[in-house]
Design an enzyme around this catalytic site. Sequence first.
Site, PDB file in Angstrom:
ATOM      1  N   ASP A   1       5.493   0.578  11.792  1.00 54.41           N
ATOM      2  CA  ASP A   1       4.391  -0.056  11.432  1.00 54.41           C
ATOM      3  C   ASP A   1       4.015  -1.395  11.670  1.00 54.41           C
ATOM      4  O   ASP A   1       3.169  -2.047  11.542  1.00 54.41           O
ATOM      5  CB  ASP A   1       4.208   0.060   9.827  1.00 54.41           C
ATOM      6  CG  ASP A   1       3.537   1.532   9.365  1.00 54.41           C
ATOM      7  OD1 ASP A   1       3.226   2.474  10.209  1.00 54.41           O
ATOM      8  OD2 ASP A   1       3.569   1.819   8.199  1.00 54.41           O
TER       9      ASP A   1
ATOM     10  N   LYS B   1       0.947  -1.190  -0.127  1.00 58.66           N
ATOM     11  CA  LYS B   1      -0.114   0.045   0.247  1.00 58.66           C
ATOM     12  C   LYS B   1       0.893   1.234   0.058  1.00 58.66           C
ATOM     13  O   LYS B   1       0.516   2.318  -0.849  1.00 58.66           O
ATOM     14  CB  LYS B   1      -0.840  -0.004   1.238  1.00 58.66           C
ATOM     15  CG  LYS B   1      -1.816   1.344   1.383  1.00 58.66           C
ATOM     16  CD  LYS B   1      -2.457   1.552   2.596  1.00 58.66           C
ATOM     17  CE  LYS B   1      -1.830   2.331   3.536  1.00 58.66           C
ATOM     18  NZ  LYS B   1      -2.806   3.115   4.623  1.00 58.66           N
TER      19      LYS B   1
ATOM     20  N   ILE C   1       9.153   7.116  16.165  1.00 54.79           N
ATOM     21  CA  ILE C   1       8.877   7.710  14.846  1.00 54.79           C
ATOM     22  C   ILE C   1       7.701   8.435  15.269  1.00 54.79           C
ATOM     23  O   ILE C   1       7.579   9.839  14.788  1.00 54.79           O
ATOM     24  CB  ILE C   1       8.553   6.806  13.703  1.00 54.79           C
ATOM     25  CG1 ILE C   1       9.982   5.566  13.396  1.00 54.79           C
ATOM     26  CG2 ILE C   1       8.478   7.250  12.573  1.00 54.79           C
ATOM     27  CD1 ILE C   1      11.049   6.275  13.245  1.00 54.79           C
TER      28      ILE C   1
ATOM     29  N   VAL D   1       2.829  18.921   8.408  1.00 57.14           N
ATOM     30  CA  VAL D   1       3.155  19.073   6.843  1.00 57.14           C
ATOM     31  C   VAL D   1       4.467  20.076   6.587  1.00 57.14           C
ATOM     32  O   VAL D   1       4.620  20.479   5.551  1.00 57.14           O
ATOM     33  CB  VAL D   1       1.986  19.344   5.945  1.00 57.14           C
ATOM     34  CG1 VAL D   1       1.070  18.376   6.096  1.00 57.14           C
ATOM     35  CG2 VAL D   1       1.448  20.869   6.207  1.00 57.14           C
ATOM     36  N   ASP D   2       4.847  20.414   7.720  1.00 56.78           N
ATOM     37  CA  ASP D   2       5.902  21.483   7.745  1.00 56.78           C
ATOM     38  C   ASP D   2       6.974  21.376   6.555  1.00 56.78           C
ATOM     39  O   ASP D   2       7.527  22.014   6.072  1.00 56.78           O
ATOM     40  CB  ASP D   2       6.482  21.912   8.986  1.00 56.78           C
ATOM     41  CG  ASP D   2       5.333  22.610  10.007  1.00 56.78           C
ATOM     42  OD1 ASP D   2       4.300  22.777   9.593  1.00 56.78           O
ATOM     43  OD2 ASP D   2       5.739  22.948  11.120  1.00 56.78           O
ATOM     44  N   LEU D   3       7.707  19.885   6.815  1.00 60.35           N
ATOM     45  CA  LEU D   3       8.743  19.506   6.382  1.00 60.35           C
ATOM     46  C   LEU D   3       8.316  19.475   4.653  1.00 60.35           C
ATOM     47  O   LEU D   3       9.277  19.688   3.948  1.00 60.35           O
ATOM     48  CB  LEU D   3       9.123  18.009   6.829  1.00 60.35           C
ATOM     49  CG  LEU D   3       9.661  18.237   8.227  1.00 60.35           C
ATOM     50  CD1 LEU D   3      10.122  16.948   8.430  1.00 60.35           C
ATOM     51  CD2 LEU D   3      10.931  19.316   8.252  1.00 60.35           C
TER      52      LEU D   3
ATOM     53  N   ARG E   1      -4.109  10.846   4.648  1.00 58.82           N
ATOM     54  CA  ARG E   1      -3.186  11.741   4.964  1.00 58.82           C
ATOM     55  C   ARG E   1      -2.121  11.732   3.481  1.00 58.82           C
ATOM     56  O   ARG E   1      -1.806  12.783   3.063  1.00 58.82           O
ATOM     57  CB  ARG E   1      -2.118  11.651   5.878  1.00 58.82           C
ATOM     58  CG  ARG E   1      -2.750  11.900   7.259  1.00 58.82           C
ATOM     59  CD  ARG E   1      -1.927  11.580   8.530  1.00 58.82           C
ATOM     60  NE  ARG E   1      -2.442  12.020   9.711  1.00 58.82           N
ATOM     61  CZ  ARG E   1      -2.436  12.971  10.419  1.00 58.82           C
ATOM     62  NH1 ARG E   1      -1.620  14.152   9.993  1.00 58.82           N
ATOM     63  NH2 ARG E   1      -3.228  13.346  11.623  1.00 58.82           N
TER      64      ARG E   1
ATOM     65  N   CYS F   1      -5.084   8.368   9.718  1.00 60.62           N
ATOM     66  CA  CYS F   1      -4.679   7.833  11.137  1.00 60.62           C
ATOM     67  C   CYS F   1      -4.540   8.763  12.129  1.00 60.62           C
ATOM     68  O   CYS F   1      -3.606   9.802  11.853  1.00 60.62           O
ATOM     69  CB  CYS F   1      -3.817   6.697  11.000  1.00 60.62           C
ATOM     70  SG  CYS F   1      -4.270   5.110  10.354  1.00 60.62           S
TER      71      CYS F   1
ATOM     72  N   ARG G   1       2.027  14.570  13.031  1.00 59.58           N
ATOM     73  CA  ARG G   1       2.210  14.387  11.614  1.00 59.58           C
ATOM     74  C   ARG G   1       2.298  15.725  10.750  1.00 59.58           C
ATOM     75  O   ARG G   1       1.584  16.022   9.805  1.00 59.58           O
ATOM     76  CB  ARG G   1       1.585  13.439  10.831  1.00 59.58           C
ATOM     77  CG  ARG G   1       1.848  11.828  11.175  1.00 59.58           C
ATOM     78  CD  ARG G   1       1.289  10.992  10.347  1.00 59.58           C
ATOM     79  NE  ARG G   1       1.223   9.744  10.683  1.00 59.58           N
ATOM     80  CZ  ARG G   1       0.819   8.500  10.033  1.00 59.58           C
ATOM     81  NH1 ARG G   1       0.161   8.632   8.965  1.00 59.58           N
ATOM     82  NH2 ARG G   1       0.993   7.302  10.278  1.00 59.58           N
TER      83      ARG G   1
END
EC number: 2.5.1.7
Length: 429
Positions: free
Chosen positions: A316, A22, A338, A133-135, A102, A126, A131
């Site tokens: 994961d 996926k 992470i 999105v700045d990067l 996402r 999720c 998480r």
Amino acid sequence: MDRIRIIGGNKLHGTIPISGAKNAALPLMIAALLSDETLILDNVPRLADVALLQRILGNHGVDIMAAGKRPGDHEYQGQTLHISAKNIIDTTAPYELVSKMRASFWVIAPLLARMHEAKVSLPGGCAIGTRPVDLLIMALEKLGVELSIDAGYVVAKAPGGLKGATIEFPKVTVSGTHVALMAATLAKGTTIISNAACEPEITDVADCLNKMGARITGAGTPRILIEGVDKLHGARHTVLPDRIETGTYAMAVAMTGGEVQLSGARPELLQSALDVLTQAGATITINNDGIKVARNGAGISPVTVTTAPFPGFPTDLQAQLMALMTRAKGASHITETIFENRFMHVQELARFGAKISLDGETATIDGVTKLRGAPVMATDLRASVSLVIAALAAEGETMVNRIYHLDRGFERLEEKLSACGATIERISG
């Protein structure tokens, strides 16, 4: 709402075919936006997230045709998608679609690269940590994109097109690497991505882009070099096997005992997880058809693991390993580095009788001699399958609720487990 009912106690024996990944299929589908020619993807898993992304791409004017099985295809062979983004009719990705997943935010990269503008809702998916999105935004700004946030949307423009740049991520980011990689393929000049993610799915996407005419070297290492090209053409690419699905079923076998062939699995994609399973008492055999996993007689040994970017132990698989360690002979320790807030499955595992304590980002699991079935509720994709693993070894009946999380990331899970002797069924409604 569908549920899964499991009666635990059966050992697993047989063969489980591993589906396409996926985490590669989604960015590969998005990469089709970079070309006005058709991209053909083989071995695409049949998942809710894939179906959702088809809707999102369709909103942009992308035509997607699912082809039937070819002669010799396995019963579980992934679908083949013919994706044509010849006519992009809309560069806006709306909230009602992007908020559900996402990864769909990544469409911003090929839209900017090809159309020089995009308006994309801030992402969903999720509920694991923030998480940010700045990067991703930082990477796009380095490539010359003008960005602003307006009413929950990222509004991005690059009137003169994207320009090659050096992008150095302050921390490893899979999302950021995917976005920078796709955007830079059509940028003018050379782009260098430093501290890039090394995950196999990044390499798979880069391989596909190179088939389409991109000039990418170094994918799979922390330094990726992209020489921008004017245009990408069509190509055909096979999605690599899912290392997370592989590790999940391997842990299920280690939990229940038995012996299962994971057909089509590639051991080099999850060597760290296989090493941990060996420490835990499983027998891992590599063969021409993939990986054979067995645990016969020996108990489960405790392990100490810290999640890390590839090639380290994948976040994961953290929840699945925790489920396995609930039956270990002694105390195990799992540290999550992470994502924050990725221990939401702990309270649900406790419903089986598991003994787990948390101290910051470290979980200590004191193994118990038996688990007992219970009604439980999935909180996110990977947590949901950890409950299935626990249920397979628990005494009595378990009912797993909110399994739409499972359908997002595991193709025909109950069918694959049932074929190996598990008592598991989906209950609709």
